[in-house]
Motif scaffolding. Sequence first.
Motif, mmCIF file in Angstrom:
data_model
loop_
_atom_site.group_PDB
_atom_site.id
_atom_site.type_symbol
_atom_site.label_atom_id
_atom_site.label_comp_id
_atom_site.label_asym_id
_atom_site.label_seq_id
_atom_site.Cartn_x
_atom_site.Cartn_y
_atom_site.Cartn_z
ATOM 1 N N GLY A 125 45.087 26.605 41.603
ATOM 2 C CA GLY A 125 45.952 27.439 42.113
ATOM 3 C C GLY A 125 46.289 27.408 43.260
ATOM 4 N N ASP B 263 38.637 25.035 35.025
ATOM 5 C CA ASP B 263 37.803 25.918 34.644
ATOM 6 C C ASP B 263 39.246 26.244 33.532
ATOM 7 O OD1 ASP B 263 39.771 26.309 36.866
ATOM 8 O OD2 ASP B 263 38.728 27.720 37.739
ATOM 9 N N TYR C 100 45.389 28.059 32.570
ATOM 10 C CA TYR C 100 45.138 26.438 33.810
ATOM 11 C C TYR C 100 45.789 25.020 33.138
ATOM 12 C CZ TYR C 100 43.312 29.453 36.734
ATOM 13 O OH TYR C 100 43.046 30.431 37.889
ATOM 14 N N HIS D 139 34.029 31.181 46.034
ATOM 15 C CA HIS D 139 33.934 30.566 44.229
ATOM 16 C C HIS D 139 34.625 29.475 44.980
ATOM 17 C CE1 HIS D 139 37.478 33.117 42.878
ATOM 18 N NE2 HIS D 139 38.458 31.644 43.008
ATOM 19 N N GLY E 113 35.678 26.867 41.788
ATOM 20 C CA GLY E 113 36.706 26.757 39.980
ATOM 21 C C GLY E 113 35.996 28.505 39.609
ATOM 22 N N PHE E 114 35.143 28.910 39.060
ATOM 23 C CA PHE E 114 35.157 30.576 39.117
ATOM 24 C C PHE E 114 33.855 30.770 38.755
ATOM 25 C CE2 PHE E 114 39.017 30.624 36.849
ATOM 26 C CZ PHE E 114 39.802 32.216 37.743
ATOM 27 N N THR F 170 38.506 38.387 42.643
ATOM 28 C CA THR F 170 39.412 36.870 41.991
ATOM 29 C C THR F 170 40.302 37.623 41.077
ATOM 30 O OG1 THR F 170 37.251 36.340 41.815
ATOM 31 C CG2 THR F 170 38.386 35.362 40.171
ATOM 32 N N ASN G 221 44.536 36.804 41.694
ATOM 33 C CA ASN G 221 44.678 36.489 40.262
ATOM 34 C C ASN G 221 45.773 37.153 39.791
ATOM 35 O OD1 ASN G 221 43.358 33.880 41.651
ATOM 36 N ND2 ASN G 221 42.353 33.049 39.339
ATOM 37 N N ARG H 40 48.206 37.994 41.247
ATOM 38 C CA ARG H 40 50.066 37.380 41.172
ATOM 39 C C ARG H 40 50.433 36.887 41.013
ATOM 40 N NH1 ARG H 40 46.382 34.331 44.651
ATOM 41 N NH2 ARG H 40 46.909 32.519 44.928
HETATM 42 C C1 GLP Z 1 41.213 30.475 41.325
HETATM 43 C C2 GLP Z 1 40.594 28.734 40.430
HETATM 44 C C3 GLP Z 1 40.114 28.021 41.989
HETATM 45 C C4 GLP Z 1 41.011 28.184 42.764
HETATM 46 C C5 GLP Z 1 41.337 29.696 43.468
HETATM 47 C C6 GLP Z 1 42.047 29.699 44.568
HETATM 48 O O1 GLP Z 1 40.641 31.818 40.896
HETATM 49 N N1 GLP Z 1 39.635 29.250 39.816
HETATM 50 O O2 GLP Z 1 39.619 27.147 41.924
HETATM 51 O O3 GLP Z 1 40.825 27.916 43.907
HETATM 52 O O4 GLP Z 1 41.569 30.135 42.494
HETATM 53 O O5 GLP Z 1 43.388 29.550 44.478
HETATM 54 P P1 GLP Z 1 44.205 30.132 45.899
HETATM 55 O O6 GLP Z 1 44.405 28.380 46.026
HETATM 56 O O7 GLP Z 1 45.431 29.715 44.712
HETATM 57 O O8 GLP Z 1 43.902 30.145 46.966
#
Ligand code: GLP
Length: 237
Positions: free
Chosen positions: A37, A67, A80, A138, A140-141, A161, A165, A167
Amino acid sequence: MVIHKVKTYRNMSKKAANIITAQVITNPASVLGLATGSTPVGTYELLAEYCENGDVDFTNVKTVNLDEYYGLDANDEQSYRYFMNKHLFEKINIDIRNTHVPNGRADNIDEECRRYEQLISSLGGIDLQLLGIGHNGHIGFNEPGDSFPKETHCVDLGESTIKANSRFFNSIDEVPKKAITMGIGTIMKAKRIILLASGEDKKEILKKALFGPITPSVPASILQLHNNLTVITTIDL
Ligand code: GLP
């Protein structure tokens, strides 16, 4: 729970990198649980800098990531594994064989989940787990649901989610619909947890997670029960 309210993203990253560095100096063979992330990117940049300067040595460190998307190969730029190699592993003196991310291309997904859980146990568990938080709570996932999943498992990603994601992908259709993630039980067994959150868009969910009822509909709320949780955030709670 200890909450460090900091002024900027840079300050948050510095505090996290300092805690991780102290962990590795104290125990050079630490098992670090790592997250992806945008939130931990600054922390990883600083760890690379400290390593470059000779202030921290990752030679004997082992890492396990939270994850991985299901279906993506390690060489896929959206995986990842690719993210971790690019943002951290290629920039520090870690032995890549000591870095672990679930295999998103495993033929047998259930087998892979069991293998990963087993691997974490065989390493002696996680000494320090770094976490971000999703907009729906959330970690992890581990998506909101009716119960807290114990072990590493396969999940169907929630709509919010997938949207959040997307983006990082060319289009929302390219975002995998499934992922492999450590369970809430796996995460809670970590000896120490560092939760990072920045940006006003995370304010409501962070408040719910830290001060609201402990419920699987906000997976991160379980962290209230951890006996060594440090929250580092730019958000006024
Ligand atoms: C993803 C990951 C998470 C992370 C989350 C938040 O879904 N699996 O582990 O905490 O995104 O992402 P960001 O830090 O970009 O807001």
